[in-house]
Write an enzyme that holds these catalytic residues in place. Structure first.
Site, mmCIF file in Angstrom:
data_model
loop_
_atom_site.group_PDB
_atom_site.id
_atom_site.type_symbol
_atom_site.label_atom_id
_atom_site.label_comp_id
_atom_site.label_asym_id
_atom_site.label_seq_id
_atom_site.Cartn_x
_atom_site.Cartn_y
_atom_site.Cartn_z
ATOM 1 N N ASP A 37 71.409 -59.427 58.921
ATOM 2 C CA ASP A 37 70.005 -59.038 59.089
ATOM 3 C C ASP A 37 69.822 -57.624 58.538
ATOM 4 O O ASP A 37 70.663 -56.748 58.752
ATOM 5 C CB ASP A 37 69.618 -59.109 60.568
ATOM 6 N N GLN A 100 58.535 -64.862 65.760
ATOM 7 C CA GLN A 100 58.977 -65.389 64.464
ATOM 8 C C GLN A 100 58.132 -64.725 63.388
ATOM 9 O O GLN A 100 56.890 -64.777 63.442
ATOM 10 C CB GLN A 100 58.816 -66.916 64.383
ATOM 11 N N VAL A 102 59.462 -64.690 59.881
ATOM 12 C CA VAL A 102 59.788 -65.356 58.612
ATOM 13 C C VAL A 102 59.759 -66.858 58.894
ATOM 14 O O VAL A 102 60.509 -67.350 59.752
ATOM 15 C CB VAL A 102 61.168 -64.929 58.075
ATOM 16 N N HIS A 106 65.603 -70.043 60.939
ATOM 17 C CA HIS A 106 66.785 -69.182 60.927
ATOM 18 C C HIS A 106 67.316 -69.009 62.338
ATOM 19 O O HIS A 106 66.563 -68.869 63.287
ATOM 20 C CB HIS A 106 66.494 -67.816 60.291
ATOM 21 N N HIS A 108 69.471 -66.638 64.680
ATOM 22 C CA HIS A 108 70.057 -65.300 64.831
ATOM 23 C C HIS A 108 71.393 -65.428 65.560
ATOM 24 O O HIS A 108 71.475 -66.100 66.606
ATOM 25 C CB HIS A 108 69.161 -64.399 65.689
HETATM 26 P P1 5GP Z 1 62.287 -63.470 63.140
HETATM 27 O O1 5GP Z 1 61.566 -62.254 63.691
HETATM 28 O O2 5GP Z 1 61.386 -64.286 62.217
HETATM 29 O O3 5GP Z 1 62.946 -64.315 64.193
HETATM 30 O O4 5GP Z 1 63.494 -62.934 62.267
HETATM 31 C C1 5GP Z 1 63.379 -62.555 60.933
HETATM 32 C C2 5GP Z 1 64.508 -61.590 60.662
HETATM 33 O O5 5GP Z 1 64.616 -61.431 59.268
HETATM 34 C C3 5GP Z 1 64.296 -60.211 61.270
HETATM 35 O O6 5GP Z 1 65.340 -59.908 62.194
HETATM 36 C C4 5GP Z 1 64.295 -59.277 60.060
HETATM 37 O O7 5GP Z 1 64.946 -58.040 60.307
HETATM 38 C C5 5GP Z 1 65.022 -60.101 59.009
HETATM 39 N N1 5GP Z 1 64.634 -59.810 57.641
HETATM 40 C C6 5GP Z 1 63.365 -59.632 57.180
HETATM 41 N N2 5GP Z 1 63.383 -59.393 55.855
HETATM 42 C C7 5GP Z 1 64.693 -59.422 55.480
HETATM 43 C C8 5GP Z 1 65.360 -59.249 54.219
HETATM 44 O O8 5GP Z 1 64.746 -59.026 53.170
HETATM 45 N N3 5GP Z 1 66.713 -59.335 54.224
HETATM 46 C C9 5GP Z 1 67.435 -59.586 55.359
HETATM 47 N N4 5GP Z 1 68.765 -59.652 55.240
HETATM 48 N N5 5GP Z 1 66.837 -59.760 56.560
HETATM 49 C C10 5GP Z 1 65.489 -59.681 56.610
#
Ligand code: 5GP
Ligand code: ZN
Length: 120
Positions: A37, A100, A102, A106, A108
Site C-alpha cells: 500500500d 472503500q 478504490v 482488494h 488489505h
Molecule cells: P480502500 O480505502 O479502497 O479500502 O483501500 C485503497 C487503498 O489503496 C488505500 O489503502 C490506499 O492507500 C491505496 N492506494 C491508493 N492509491 C494507490 C497507489 O497508487 N498505489 C498503491 N500501492 N496503493 C494505493
C-alpha cells in the site's frame, strides 16, 4: 464459462495489474497480484487484488468465487513471507461508508503491530 471481465482503462488497480502504473509487487499468482500500500497503516500493509476487474469483494464472490479464495491464500503467503506468524488482519472495505476508495476489489493484509478491536 463467462468471458473474462475487461480491464477498466480508468481503474488504478487495473493499471497496476497491466504494469502501466508502477507498484511494489511482493507476490503474484495466475489470478492475483499483491503489492505494498502506498500509504501503509501498519509495518506490513499489502493489497491483494484479482487480476480481473470486479468493483468489490461481493461482486468478486458472485462472479469468480474461487478467486476470492485465491486472494485469501495469497494473503497467507504474503503474511508468511513477511514473518507475521503471530497474526495479521484481513480487511475488505466494501462501499463508501466502509472507506472503500478504490472500486477494484482488494484485500488489505495488515500486520507487524497489535491490531485494535473494534476497528475504527
Ligand atoms: P480502500 O480505502 O479502497 O479500502 O483501500 C485503497 C487503498 O489503496 C488505500 O489503502 C490506499 O492507500 C491505496 N492506494 C491508493 N492509491 C494507490 C497507489 O497508487 N498505489 C498503491 N500501492 N496503493 C494505493
Ligand atoms: Zn480494475
Amino acid at each position: 464459462m463467462a468471458p473474462d471481465p475487461a480491464p477498466h482503462e480508468d481503474c488504478l488497480f487495473c493499471r497496476i495489474v497491466s504494469g502501466d502504473v508502477p507498484a511494489d509487487v511482493v507476490h503474484e499468482t495466475p489470478t492475483t497480484v499483491a503489492f505494498r500500500d502506498i500509504e501503509p497503516q501498519a509495518p506490513t500493509h499489502v493489497l491483494v487484488i484479482p487480476r480481473h476487474h470486479q468493483p468489490d469483494a461481493a461482486a468478486l464472490a458472485a462472479a469468480e468465487p474461487t478467486v476470492l479464495v485465491d486472494l485469501v491464500a495469497a494473503a497467507a503467503s504474503v503474511a508468511a513471507a513477511e514473518g507475521l506468524g503471530d497474526g495479521y488482519r484481513l480487511v475488505l472495505n466494501t462501499g463508501p461508508a466502509a472507506h472503500q476508495t478504490v472500486f477494484h476489489a482488494h484485500l488489505h493484509v495488515l500486520g507487524g503491530r497489535s491490531m485494535g478491536w473494534p476497528p475504527g
